[in-house]
Design a protein around this motif. Structure first.
Motif, PDB file in Angstrom:
ATOM      1  N   THR A   1       0.896  -1.364   0.090  1.00 33.01           N
ATOM      2  CA  THR A   1      -0.061  -0.037  -0.087  1.00 33.01           C
ATOM      3  C   THR A   1       0.874   1.200  -0.187  1.00 33.01           C
ATOM      4  O   THR A   1       0.504   2.194  -0.879  1.00 33.01           O
ATOM      5  CB  THR A   1      -1.018  -0.114   1.366  1.00 33.01           C
ATOM      6  N   ASN A   2       1.836   1.387   0.856  1.00 37.87           N
ATOM      7  CA  ASN A   2       2.613   2.596   1.011  1.00 37.87           C
ATOM      8  C   ASN A   2       3.910   2.764   0.153  1.00 37.87           C
ATOM      9  O   ASN A   2       4.726   3.401   0.277  1.00 37.87           O
ATOM     10  CB  ASN A   2       3.035   2.820   2.281  1.00 37.87           C
ATOM     11  N   THR A   3       3.953   1.504  -0.867  1.00 32.98           N
ATOM     12  CA  THR A   3       5.031   1.704  -1.939  1.00 32.98           C
ATOM     13  C   THR A   3       4.397   1.831  -3.271  1.00 32.98           C
ATOM     14  O   THR A   3       4.199   3.135  -3.821  1.00 32.98           O
ATOM     15  CB  THR A   3       5.846   0.525  -1.749  1.00 32.98           C
ATOM     16  N   PHE A   4       4.185   0.639  -3.921  1.00 34.21           N
ATOM     17  CA  PHE A   4       3.353   0.721  -5.350  1.00 34.21           C
ATOM     18  C   PHE A   4       2.142   1.309  -5.234  1.00 34.21           C
ATOM     19  O   PHE A   4       1.827   2.027  -6.044  1.00 34.21           O
ATOM     20  CB  PHE A   4       3.445  -0.689  -5.807  1.00 34.21           C
ATOM     21  N   GLY A   5       1.326   1.194  -4.175  1.00 34.50           N
ATOM     22  CA  GLY A   5       0.058   1.854  -4.105  1.00 34.50           C
ATOM     23  C   GLY A   5       0.123   3.423  -4.047  1.00 34.50           C
ATOM     24  O   GLY A   5      -0.454   4.132  -4.674  1.00 34.50           O
ATOM     25  N   ALA A   6       0.947   3.923  -3.137  1.00 32.32           N
ATOM     26  CA  ALA A   6       1.111   5.268  -3.194  1.00 32.32           C
ATOM     27  C   ALA A   6       1.810   5.742  -4.512  1.00 32.32           C
ATOM     28  O   ALA A   6       1.319   6.771  -4.883  1.00 32.32           O
ATOM     29  CB  ALA A   6       2.375   5.673  -2.150  1.00 32.32           C
ATOM     30  N   LEU A   7       2.568   5.089  -5.226  1.00 32.47           N
ATOM     31  CA  LEU A   7       2.973   5.420  -6.402  1.00 32.47           C
ATOM     32  C   LEU A   7       1.809   5.504  -7.692  1.00 32.47           C
ATOM     33  O   LEU A   7       1.855   6.608  -8.290  1.00 32.47           O
ATOM     34  CB  LEU A   7       4.146   4.703  -7.109  1.00 32.47           C
ATOM     35  N   GLU A   8       1.009   4.697  -7.491  1.00 30.36           N
ATOM     36  CA  GLU A   8      -0.320   4.699  -8.208  1.00 30.36           C
ATOM     37  C   GLU A   8      -1.048   5.973  -8.099  1.00 30.36           C
ATOM     38  O   GLU A   8      -1.581   6.662  -8.983  1.00 30.36           O
ATOM     39  CB  GLU A   8      -1.016   3.519  -8.059  1.00 30.36           C
ATOM     40  N   ILE A   9      -1.204   6.059  -6.587  1.00 31.74           N
ATOM     41  CA  ILE A   9      -2.084   7.437  -6.536  1.00 31.74           C
ATOM     42  C   ILE A   9      -1.481   8.704  -7.007  1.00 31.74           C
ATOM     43  O   ILE A   9      -1.983   9.599  -7.644  1.00 31.74           O
ATOM     44  CB  ILE A   9      -2.376   7.292  -4.977  1.00 31.74           C
ATOM     45  N   GLY A  10      -0.152   8.807  -6.439  1.00 30.30           N
ATOM     46  CA  GLY A  10       0.646   9.925  -6.748  1.00 30.30           C
ATOM     47  C   GLY A  10       0.623  10.282  -8.324  1.00 30.30           C
ATOM     48  O   GLY A  10       0.628  11.559  -8.782  1.00 30.30           O
ATOM     49  N   SER A  11       0.763   9.173  -9.333  1.00 31.23           N
ATOM     50  CA  SER A  11       1.076   9.512 -10.468  1.00 31.23           C
ATOM     51  C   SER A  11      -0.300   9.807 -11.265  1.00 31.23           C
ATOM     52  O   SER A  11      -0.402  10.478 -11.989  1.00 31.23           O
ATOM     53  CB  SER A  11       1.514   7.928 -11.080  1.00 31.23           C
ATOM     54  N   SER A  12      -1.412   9.393 -10.763  1.00 28.16           N
ATOM     55  CA  SER A  12      -2.743   9.655 -11.052  1.00 28.16           C
ATOM     56  C   SER A  12      -2.937  11.214 -10.856  1.00 28.16           C
ATOM     57  O   SER A  12      -3.438  11.812 -11.734  1.00 28.16           O
ATOM     58  CB  SER A  12      -3.893   9.023 -10.387  1.00 28.16           C
ATOM     59  N   PHE A  13      -2.554  11.736  -9.609  1.00 31.09           N
ATOM     60  CA  PHE A  13      -2.535  13.117  -9.236  1.00 31.09           C
ATOM     61  C   PHE A  13      -1.925  13.855 -10.313  1.00 31.09           C
ATOM     62  O   PHE A  13      -2.111  15.114 -10.540  1.00 31.09           O
ATOM     63  CB  PHE A  13      -2.559  13.371  -7.940  1.00 31.09           C
ATOM     64  N   ALA A  14      -0.537  13.215 -10.710  1.00 24.54           N
ATOM     65  CA  ALA A  14       0.208  14.043 -11.667  1.00 24.54           C
ATOM     66  C   ALA A  14      -0.368  14.200 -12.647  1.00 24.54           C
ATOM     67  O   ALA A  14      -0.107  15.222 -13.490  1.00 24.54           O
ATOM     68  CB  ALA A  14       1.730  13.348 -11.490  1.00 24.54           C
ATOM     69  N   VAL A  15      -0.933  13.147 -13.245  1.00 23.10           N
ATOM     70  CA  VAL A  15      -1.509  13.147 -14.602  1.00 23.10           C
ATOM     71  C   VAL A  15      -2.569  14.338 -14.706  1.00 23.10           C
ATOM     72  O   VAL A  15      -2.746  15.177 -15.706  1.00 23.10           O
ATOM     73  CB  VAL A  15      -1.904  11.867 -15.065  1.00 23.10           C
ATOM     74  N   LEU A  16      -3.411  14.318 -13.350  1.00 23.77           N
ATOM     75  CA  LEU A  16      -4.302  15.184 -13.437  1.00 23.77           C
ATOM     76  C   LEU A  16      -3.892  16.762 -13.366  1.00 23.77           C
ATOM     77  O   LEU A  16      -4.554  17.472 -14.130  1.00 23.77           O
ATOM     78  CB  LEU A  16      -5.381  14.967 -12.091  1.00 23.77           C
TER      79      LEU A  16
ATOM     80  N   GLN B   1      11.325   3.903   4.865  1.00 23.61           N
ATOM     81  CA  GLN B   1      11.025   2.504   4.094  1.00 23.61           C
ATOM     82  C   GLN B   1       9.820   2.505   3.079  1.00 23.61           C
ATOM     83  O   GLN B   1       9.859   1.608   2.372  1.00 23.61           O
ATOM     84  CB  GLN B   1      10.696   1.589   5.340  1.00 23.61           C
ATOM     85  N   THR B   2       9.247   3.558   3.028  1.00 20.26           N
ATOM     86  CA  THR B   2       8.118   3.624   2.097  1.00 20.26           C
ATOM     87  C   THR B   2       8.374   4.525   0.842  1.00 20.26           C
ATOM     88  O   THR B   2       9.450   5.433   0.759  1.00 20.26           O
ATOM     89  CB  THR B   2       6.725   4.469   2.764  1.00 20.26           C
ATOM     90  N   LEU B   3       7.481   4.679   0.029  1.00 19.99           N
ATOM     91  CA  LEU B   3       7.468   5.477  -1.293  1.00 19.99           C
ATOM     92  C   LEU B   3       6.580   6.540  -1.064  1.00 19.99           C
ATOM     93  O   LEU B   3       6.332   7.167  -2.388  1.00 19.99           O
ATOM     94  CB  LEU B   3       7.636   4.737  -2.591  1.00 19.99           C
ATOM     95  N   VAL B   4       5.959   7.005  -0.157  1.00 14.46           N
ATOM     96  CA  VAL B   4       5.076   7.935  -0.056  1.00 14.46           C
ATOM     97  C   VAL B   4       5.488   9.313  -0.593  1.00 14.46           C
ATOM     98  O   VAL B   4       4.716  10.004  -1.148  1.00 14.46           O
ATOM     99  CB  VAL B   4       4.336   7.988   1.326  1.00 14.46           C
ATOM    100  N   TYR B   5       6.856   9.542   0.075  1.00 13.96           N
ATOM    101  CA  TYR B   5       7.291  10.906  -0.205  1.00 13.96           C
ATOM    102  C   TYR B   5       7.376  10.927  -1.761  1.00 13.96           C
ATOM    103  O   TYR B   5       7.390  12.087  -2.259  1.00 13.96           O
ATOM    104  CB  TYR B   5       8.501  11.008   0.515  1.00 13.96           C
ATOM    105  N   LEU B   6       8.017   9.768  -2.490  1.00 13.80           N
ATOM    106  CA  LEU B   6       8.379   9.892  -3.858  1.00 13.80           C
ATOM    107  C   LEU B   6       6.893  10.119  -4.604  1.00 13.80           C
ATOM    108  O   LEU B   6       6.847  10.918  -5.640  1.00 13.80           O
ATOM    109  CB  LEU B   6       8.937   8.675  -4.243  1.00 13.80           C
ATOM    110  N   ALA B   7       5.736   9.536  -4.053  1.00 13.10           N
ATOM    111  CA  ALA B   7       4.510   9.727  -4.815  1.00 13.10           C
ATOM    112  C   ALA B   7       4.212  11.071  -4.765  1.00 13.10           C
ATOM    113  O   ALA B   7       3.547  11.814  -5.618  1.00 13.10           O
ATOM    114  CB  ALA B   7       3.609   8.902  -4.123  1.00 13.10           C
ATOM    115  N   LEU B   8       4.463  12.048  -3.703  1.00  8.84           N
ATOM    116  CA  LEU B   8       4.147  13.170  -3.514  1.00  8.84           C
ATOM    117  C   LEU B   8       5.027  14.331  -4.179  1.00  8.84           C
ATOM    118  O   LEU B   8       4.663  15.253  -4.982  1.00  8.84           O
ATOM    119  CB  LEU B   8       3.753  13.698  -2.022  1.00  8.84           C
ATOM    120  N   TYR B   9       6.396  13.640  -4.477  1.00  5.81           N
ATOM    121  CA  TYR B   9       7.069  14.631  -4.871  1.00  5.81           C
ATOM    122  C   TYR B   9       6.776  14.624  -6.634  1.00  5.81           C
ATOM    123  O   TYR B   9       7.251  15.495  -7.099  1.00  5.81           O
ATOM    124  CB  TYR B   9       8.587  13.880  -4.699  1.00  5.81           C
TER     125      TYR B   9
END
Length: 347
Positions: A8-23, A227-235
Protein backbone atom coordinates in the motif's frame (compact mmCIF):
# COMPACT_ATOMS: atom_id res chain seq x y z
CA UNK A 1 8.90 5.94 14.37
CA UNK A 2 9.67 3.66 11.42
CA UNK A 3 6.81 2.60 9.15
CA UNK A 4 7.23 -0.83 7.62
CA UNK A 5 7.01 -1.03 3.85
CA UNK A 6 4.07 -2.85 2.29
CA UNK A 7 2.24 -2.91 -1.01
CA UNK A 8 0.00 0.00 0.00
CA UNK A 9 2.63 2.56 0.98
CA UNK A 10 5.02 1.68 -1.87
CA UNK A 11 3.46 0.71 -5.21
CA UNK A 12 0.01 1.80 -4.12
CA UNK A 13 1.31 5.23 -3.17
CA UNK A 14 3.06 5.53 -6.53
CA UNK A 15 -0.19 4.69 -8.33
CA UNK A 16 -2.10 7.38 -6.44
CA UNK A 17 0.67 9.95 -6.83
CA UNK A 18 1.01 9.34 -10.56
CA UNK A 19 -2.77 9.68 -10.99
CA UNK A 20 -2.74 13.09 -9.33
CA UNK A 21 0.32 14.05 -11.37
CA UNK A 22 -1.49 13.27 -14.62
CA UNK A 23 -4.51 15.24 -13.39
CA UNK A 24 -2.32 18.24 -12.62
CA UNK A 25 -0.71 17.97 -16.05
CA UNK A 26 -4.18 18.17 -17.57
CA UNK A 27 -4.78 21.38 -15.62
CA UNK A 28 -1.41 22.72 -16.81
CA UNK A 29 -2.41 21.98 -20.40
CA UNK A 30 -5.77 23.72 -19.95
CA UNK A 31 -4.14 26.77 -18.41
CA UNK A 32 -1.54 26.91 -21.19
CA UNK A 33 -4.35 26.82 -23.76
CA UNK A 34 -6.16 29.65 -21.96
CA UNK A 35 -2.98 31.67 -21.81
CA UNK A 36 -2.25 31.47 -25.54
CA UNK A 37 -5.91 32.14 -26.34
CA UNK A 38 -6.37 35.17 -24.07
CA UNK A 39 -2.89 36.70 -24.19
CA UNK A 40 -1.86 36.25 -27.80
CA UNK A 41 -0.26 39.72 -27.80
CA UNK A 42 1.96 38.95 -24.82
CA UNK A 43 5.70 39.42 -25.13
CA UNK A 44 7.65 36.55 -26.65
CA UNK A 45 9.70 36.01 -23.51
CA UNK A 46 6.67 34.93 -21.52
CA UNK A 47 5.29 32.89 -24.41
CA UNK A 48 8.56 30.98 -24.58
CA UNK A 49 8.49 30.52 -20.80
CA UNK A 50 5.00 28.99 -20.92
CA UNK A 51 5.94 26.77 -23.87
CA UNK A 52 9.13 25.59 -22.16
CA UNK A 53 7.27 24.78 -18.94
CA UNK A 54 4.60 22.83 -20.83
CA UNK A 55 7.11 20.72 -22.79
CA UNK A 56 9.08 20.03 -19.62
CA UNK A 57 5.84 18.98 -17.94
CA UNK A 58 5.11 16.65 -20.84
CA UNK A 59 8.47 14.92 -20.39
CA UNK A 60 7.94 14.90 -16.62
CA UNK A 61 4.59 13.14 -17.01
CA UNK A 62 5.92 10.61 -19.53
CA UNK A 63 8.72 9.58 -17.19
CA UNK A 64 6.30 9.17 -14.28
CA UNK A 65 3.96 7.04 -16.38
CA UNK A 66 6.89 4.95 -17.66
CA UNK A 67 8.23 4.23 -14.18
CA UNK A 68 4.83 3.37 -12.73
CA UNK A 69 3.99 1.11 -15.69
CA UNK A 70 7.34 -0.67 -15.43
CA UNK A 71 6.93 -1.16 -11.68
CA UNK A 72 3.32 -2.35 -11.64
CA UNK A 73 2.98 -4.10 -15.02
CA UNK A 74 6.33 -5.11 -16.48
CA UNK A 75 7.74 -6.32 -13.15
CA UNK A 76 4.44 -7.53 -11.73
CA UNK A 77 5.03 -10.31 -9.20
CA UNK A 78 8.79 -9.63 -9.19
CA UNK A 79 9.42 -7.22 -6.31
CA UNK A 80 13.15 -8.02 -6.36
CA UNK A 81 13.34 -6.32 -9.79
CA UNK A 82 11.90 -3.05 -8.55
CA UNK A 83 14.86 -1.79 -6.56
CA UNK A 84 15.91 0.75 -9.22
CA UNK A 85 13.87 3.73 -10.41
CA UNK A 86 15.91 5.44 -13.16
CA UNK A 87 12.80 7.17 -14.48
CA UNK A 88 12.44 9.09 -11.26
CA UNK A 89 16.01 10.31 -11.69
CA UNK A 90 14.83 11.99 -14.88
CA UNK A 91 11.79 13.30 -12.99
CA UNK A 92 14.15 14.92 -10.48
CA UNK A 93 16.12 16.64 -13.25
CA UNK A 94 13.06 17.99 -15.07
CA UNK A 95 11.39 18.95 -11.81
CA UNK A 96 14.44 20.98 -10.82
CA UNK A 97 14.36 22.85 -14.15
CA UNK A 98 10.64 23.61 -13.85
CA UNK A 99 11.07 24.85 -10.29
CA UNK A 100 13.95 27.08 -11.35
CA UNK A 101 11.96 28.69 -14.18
CA UNK A 102 8.93 29.37 -11.98
CA UNK A 103 10.91 30.70 -9.03
CA UNK A 104 12.96 32.95 -11.31
CA UNK A 105 9.73 34.36 -12.74
CA UNK A 106 8.48 35.37 -9.30
CA UNK A 107 11.96 36.55 -8.27
CA UNK A 108 12.01 38.78 -11.36
CA UNK A 109 8.72 40.28 -10.17
CA UNK A 110 10.27 41.06 -6.78
CA UNK A 111 13.26 42.66 -8.51
CA UNK A 112 10.98 44.90 -10.59
CA UNK A 113 8.52 45.96 -7.89
CA UNK A 114 10.48 46.36 -4.68
CA UNK A 115 12.64 49.48 -4.21
CA UNK A 116 16.31 49.41 -3.32
CA UNK A 117 17.79 47.75 -1.35
CA UNK A 118 14.91 45.26 -0.99
CA UNK A 119 14.86 44.50 -4.70
CA UNK A 120 18.08 42.51 -4.24
CA UNK A 121 15.96 39.90 -2.44
CA UNK A 122 14.74 38.91 -5.90
CA UNK A 123 18.31 38.59 -7.17
CA UNK A 124 19.22 36.45 -4.17
CA UNK A 125 16.22 34.16 -4.70
CA UNK A 126 16.98 33.81 -8.41
CA UNK A 127 20.58 32.85 -7.67
CA UNK A 128 19.47 30.30 -5.08
CA UNK A 129 16.95 28.85 -7.54
CA UNK A 130 19.66 28.35 -10.16
CA UNK A 131 21.95 26.70 -7.59
CA UNK A 132 19.10 24.44 -6.53
CA UNK A 133 18.49 23.43 -10.15
CA UNK A 134 22.17 22.49 -10.59
CA UNK A 135 22.00 20.30 -7.48
CA UNK A 136 18.76 18.70 -8.74
CA UNK A 137 20.43 17.79 -12.02
CA UNK A 138 23.33 16.21 -10.15
CA UNK A 139 21.05 14.23 -7.83
CA UNK A 140 18.90 13.14 -10.78
CA UNK A 141 21.87 11.88 -12.80
CA UNK A 142 23.10 9.91 -9.81
CA UNK A 143 19.60 8.48 -9.39
CA UNK A 144 19.55 7.24 -12.98
CA UNK A 145 22.79 5.26 -12.55
CA UNK A 146 22.32 4.28 -8.90
CA UNK A 147 22.18 0.48 -8.30
CA UNK A 148 19.14 0.83 -6.03
CA UNK A 149 16.81 3.39 -4.52
CA UNK A 150 18.03 2.51 -1.01
CA UNK A 151 21.67 3.11 -1.94
CA UNK A 152 20.84 6.41 -3.58
CA UNK A 153 18.87 7.53 -0.55
CA UNK A 154 21.63 6.60 1.88
CA UNK A 155 24.26 8.42 -0.17
CA UNK A 156 22.39 11.63 -1.03
CA UNK A 157 19.96 12.05 1.84
CA UNK A 158 21.62 15.25 3.00
CA UNK A 159 21.62 16.76 -0.50
CA UNK A 160 17.99 15.84 -1.10
CA UNK A 161 17.06 17.41 2.24
CA UNK A 162 18.90 20.58 1.24
CA UNK A 163 17.01 20.72 -2.06
CA UNK A 164 13.63 20.47 -0.39
CA UNK A 165 14.53 23.04 2.28
CA UNK A 166 15.84 25.47 -0.33
CA UNK A 167 12.70 25.17 -2.44
CA UNK A 168 10.37 25.94 0.45
CA UNK A 169 12.61 28.75 1.73
CA UNK A 170 12.76 30.51 -1.64
CA UNK A 171 8.97 30.37 -1.97
CA UNK A 172 8.45 31.81 1.51
CA UNK A 173 10.97 34.62 1.01
CA UNK A 174 9.39 35.69 -2.28
CA UNK A 175 5.87 35.61 -0.85
CA UNK A 176 6.79 37.47 2.35
CA UNK A 177 8.71 40.13 0.42
CA UNK A 178 5.78 40.89 -1.86
CA UNK A 179 3.28 40.79 0.99
CA UNK A 180 5.25 43.22 3.15
CA UNK A 181 5.58 45.64 0.24
CA UNK A 182 1.86 45.49 -0.61
CA UNK A 183 0.79 45.85 3.02
CA UNK A 184 2.91 49.00 3.38
CA UNK A 185 1.40 50.46 0.22
CA UNK A 186 -2.08 49.53 1.35
CA UNK A 187 -1.87 51.96 4.25
CA UNK A 188 -1.14 54.83 1.85
CA UNK A 189 -3.72 53.98 -0.80
CA UNK A 190 -7.23 55.26 -1.35
CA UNK A 191 -10.08 53.27 0.14
CA UNK A 192 -11.24 51.94 -3.19
CA UNK A 193 -7.70 51.08 -4.31
CA UNK A 194 -7.26 48.87 -1.25
CA UNK A 195 -9.59 46.34 -2.88
CA UNK A 196 -7.03 45.78 -5.62
CA UNK A 197 -4.19 45.51 -3.11
CA UNK A 198 -6.19 42.98 -1.07
CA UNK A 199 -6.60 40.88 -4.21
CA UNK A 200 -2.86 41.10 -4.88
CA UNK A 201 -1.99 40.09 -1.32
CA UNK A 202 -4.27 37.06 -1.47
CA UNK A 203 -2.89 36.13 -4.88
CA UNK A 204 0.69 36.40 -3.60
CA UNK A 205 -0.07 34.16 -0.62
CA UNK A 206 -1.70 31.50 -2.80
CA UNK A 207 1.15 31.34 -5.30
CA UNK A 208 3.76 30.71 -2.62
CA UNK A 209 1.81 28.90 0.07
CA UNK A 210 0.79 25.77 -1.84
CA UNK A 211 4.26 24.98 -3.17
CA UNK A 212 5.86 25.68 0.21
CA UNK A 213 3.46 23.34 2.03
CA UNK A 214 4.04 20.62 -0.58
CA UNK A 215 7.83 20.89 -0.29
CA UNK A 216 7.74 20.77 3.52
CA UNK A 217 5.39 17.76 3.45
CA UNK A 218 7.71 15.88 1.10
CA UNK A 219 10.64 16.69 3.39
CA UNK A 220 8.83 15.41 6.50
CA UNK A 221 7.79 12.17 4.78
CA UNK A 222 11.29 11.72 3.36
CA UNK A 223 12.84 11.95 6.83
CA UNK A 224 10.19 10.01 8.78
CA UNK A 225 8.90 7.24 6.50
CA UNK A 226 12.26 6.06 5.25
CA UNK A 227 11.06 2.61 4.20
CA UNK A 228 8.10 3.73 2.09
CA UNK A 229 7.62 5.55 -1.22
CA UNK A 230 4.95 7.97 -0.03
CA UNK A 231 7.35 10.91 -0.25
CA UNK A 232 8.23 9.96 -3.83
CA UNK A 233 4.56 9.77 -4.77
CA UNK A 234 3.99 13.29 -3.47
CA UNK A 235 7.20 14.58 -5.02
CA UNK A 236 5.90 13.71 -8.49
CA UNK A 237 3.23 16.42 -8.01
CA UNK A 238 5.45 19.21 -6.66
CA UNK A 239 6.79 20.38 -10.03
CA UNK A 240 3.26 20.47 -11.44
CA UNK A 241 2.13 22.66 -8.56
CA UNK A 242 4.87 25.11 -9.53
CA UNK A 243 3.75 25.07 -13.16
CA UNK A 244 0.13 25.66 -12.20
CA UNK A 245 1.12 28.55 -9.92
CA UNK A 246 2.98 30.21 -12.81
CA UNK A 247 0.15 29.78 -15.31
CA UNK A 248 -2.53 30.82 -12.84
CA UNK A 249 -0.51 33.98 -12.12
CA UNK A 250 -0.34 34.80 -15.82
CA UNK A 251 -3.99 34.02 -16.50
CA UNK A 252 -5.18 35.92 -13.43
CA UNK A 253 -4.18 39.20 -15.05
CA UNK A 254 -7.58 39.40 -16.71
CA UNK A 255 -9.45 39.47 -13.41
CA UNK A 256 -6.80 41.79 -11.92
CA UNK A 257 -7.38 44.24 -14.76
CA UNK A 258 -11.10 44.20 -14.08
CA UNK A 259 -10.53 44.71 -10.36
CA UNK A 260 -8.07 47.51 -11.08
CA UNK A 261 -10.50 49.33 -13.36
CA UNK A 262 -13.22 49.17 -10.70
CA UNK A 263 -10.89 50.18 -7.87
CA UNK A 264 -8.99 52.95 -9.60
CA UNK A 265 -12.01 54.67 -11.11
CA UNK A 266 -13.00 57.61 -8.92
CA UNK A 267 -15.55 59.32 -11.13
CA UNK A 268 -19.19 59.37 -10.17
CA UNK A 269 -21.81 60.70 -12.55
CA UNK A 270 -24.96 62.13 -10.92
CA UNK A 271 -28.33 60.85 -11.92
CA UNK A 272 -30.05 62.95 -14.57
CA UNK A 273 -32.87 65.11 -13.42
CA UNK A 274 -35.71 66.75 -15.28
CA UNK A 275 -34.86 70.29 -16.41
CA UNK A 276 -36.35 73.07 -14.40
CA UNK A 277 -38.26 75.94 -15.94
CA UNK A 278 -37.10 79.50 -15.72
CA UNK A 279 -39.87 80.31 -13.24
CA UNK A 280 -38.63 77.57 -10.91
CA UNK A 281 -35.11 78.89 -11.12
CA UNK A 282 -36.32 82.42 -10.41
CA UNK A 283 -38.21 81.28 -7.34
CA UNK A 284 -35.60 78.89 -5.87
CA UNK A 285 -32.22 80.01 -7.23
CA UNK A 286 -32.38 83.72 -7.96
CA UNK A 287 -28.66 84.19 -7.40
CA UNK A 288 -27.44 81.84 -10.12
CA UNK A 289 -29.54 83.01 -13.06
CA UNK A 290 -26.60 84.53 -14.85
CA UNK A 291 -23.83 82.28 -13.46
CA UNK A 292 -23.16 78.56 -13.79
CA UNK A 293 -21.13 76.88 -11.09
CA UNK A 294 -19.16 73.69 -11.73
CA UNK A 295 -17.19 71.66 -9.21
CA UNK A 296 -14.35 69.61 -10.60
CA UNK A 297 -12.86 66.77 -8.53
CA UNK A 298 -9.35 65.73 -9.45
CA UNK A 299 -7.59 62.70 -8.00
CA UNK A 300 -4.14 61.61 -9.00
CA UNK A 301 -2.57 58.25 -8.11
CA UNK A 302 1.03 57.24 -8.80
CA UNK A 303 1.75 53.70 -9.93
CA UNK A 304 4.69 51.38 -10.10
CA UNK A 305 4.51 48.95 -13.01
CA UNK A 306 5.37 45.29 -12.55
CA UNK A 307 6.36 43.96 -15.97
CA UNK A 308 6.60 40.40 -14.69
CA UNK A 309 3.06 40.06 -13.40
CA UNK A 310 1.36 42.90 -15.30
CA UNK A 311 -0.39 44.65 -12.48
CA UNK A 312 0.05 48.13 -11.13
CA UNK A 313 0.72 48.83 -7.48
CA UNK A 314 -0.69 52.10 -6.14
CA UNK A 315 2.03 54.10 -4.43
CA UNK A 316 0.58 57.24 -2.83
CA UNK A 317 -2.60 59.12 -3.76
CA UNK A 318 -2.73 62.88 -3.61
CA UNK A 319 -5.41 64.80 -1.75
CA UNK A 320 -8.52 65.49 -3.85
CA UNK A 321 -8.67 69.08 -5.01
CA UNK A 322 -12.00 70.83 -5.38
CA UNK A 323 -12.33 74.17 -7.13
CA UNK A 324 -15.31 76.34 -7.98
CA UNK A 325 -15.36 78.66 -10.96
CA UNK A 326 -17.83 80.37 -13.18
CA UNK A 327 -18.35 79.14 -16.71
CA UNK A 328 -21.01 79.01 -19.36
CA UNK A 329 -20.87 75.24 -19.75
CA UNK A 330 -19.48 72.47 -17.59
CA UNK A 331 -16.89 70.27 -19.37
CA UNK A 332 -17.45 66.55 -19.06
CA UNK A 333 -15.11 64.70 -16.67
CA UNK A 334 -12.18 62.89 -18.11
CA UNK A 335 -12.45 59.10 -17.63
CA UNK A 336 -9.73 57.32 -15.69
CA UNK A 337 -8.36 54.40 -17.61
CA UNK A 338 -5.91 51.71 -16.52
CA UNK A 339 -3.97 49.83 -19.12
CA UNK A 340 -2.39 46.64 -17.85
CA UNK A 341 -0.66 45.41 -20.96
CA UNK A 342 2.80 44.03 -21.53
CA UNK A 343 5.33 46.69 -22.32
CA UNK A 344 2.78 49.55 -22.24
CA UNK A 345 1.22 50.26 -18.86
CA UNK A 346 -0.11 53.68 -18.10
CA UNK A 347 -2.95 55.41 -16.35
Amino acid sequence: MTVEANLTNTFGALEIGSSFAVLLFGIVTLQAHLYFSNFSEDRWGFKLLVAAVWFLELGHTILIAYEVYKTTITFYGRPEATIRFPGFGGVTIIGGLITMLVQNFFAYRVWNVLPKPWRYVGLLCATAAVARAVMSIYVGIQGIFSPSMAAHRATYQGLVTTLLVMGATIDVIIAVSMMSFLIRRRGKALTRVTRLIDHLIGWTVRTGLITSIAAVTVLVLFLIQTQTLVYLALYTCVAKLYSNSLLSALNARGSLRETASKSISVEHFPKSKAPRTSSQLNSKRPSILNQAISIEMKTHTEFMSDDAAYFQVPLMPTTPNASSHASISTPPPTPVRAYLRAGDQSV
